[in-house]
Design a protein around this motif. Structure first.
Motif, mmCIF file in Angstrom:
data_model
loop_
_atom_site.group_PDB
_atom_site.id
_atom_site.type_symbol
_atom_site.label_atom_id
_atom_site.label_comp_id
_atom_site.label_asym_id
_atom_site.label_seq_id
_atom_site.Cartn_x
_atom_site.Cartn_y
_atom_site.Cartn_z
ATOM 1 N N SER A 85 0.037 7.584 -7.504
ATOM 2 C CA SER A 85 -0.716 7.456 -6.294
ATOM 3 C C SER A 85 -1.118 8.924 -6.017
ATOM 4 O O SER A 85 0.027 9.650 -6.141
ATOM 5 N N ARG A 91 0.843 5.183 0.541
ATOM 6 C CA ARG A 91 -0.174 6.532 0.808
ATOM 7 C C ARG A 91 0.816 7.789 0.624
ATOM 8 O O ARG A 91 1.904 7.805 0.971
ATOM 9 N N LYS A 137 0.729 -1.180 0.009
ATOM 10 C CA LYS A 137 0.068 -0.011 -0.092
ATOM 11 C C LYS A 137 0.878 1.170 -0.020
ATOM 12 O O LYS A 137 1.927 1.463 0.808
#
Ligand code: TRP
Length: 83
Positions: free
Chosen positions: A74, A60, A58
């Protein structure tokens, strides 16, 4: 032509486009949890693999992510406000 095995030690490249990007490794198996979090500052690069221990990654924060399946960026939540 050689056949490509799923998740065959492929690398994922993450380049942070802002300070404080988190690259989080999630565990493989029935229990899916965070096992590692790496903080990258702007311009820093992490090269990571899917492994016996890591089934998902993941990201962020704003980053450029390059994989065998293509590239993707992202974004960060509310990037239009806190820029
Ligand atoms: N010890 C972890 C592993 O072997 C290290 C790791 C590999 C990792 N890929 C990752 C940590 C991706 C965070 C994100 O699985």
């Amino acid at each position: 032509m050689e056949e490509k095995k799923a998740s065959a030690n492929e690398y994922v490249i993450i380049k942070a486009k802002q300070d404080g990007v988190n690259v989080i490794g999630l565990t493989r198996g029935s229990d899916t949890r965070f096992h590692h979090s790496e903080k990258l500052d702007k311009g820093e690069v992490m090269i990571a693999q899917f492994t016996e221990h890591t089934s998902a990654i993941k990201v962020r924060g704003e980053a450029l992510i390059k994989t065998a399946y293509g590239d993707i960026e992202s974004e960060r939540k509310n990037s239009h406000i806190d820029k």
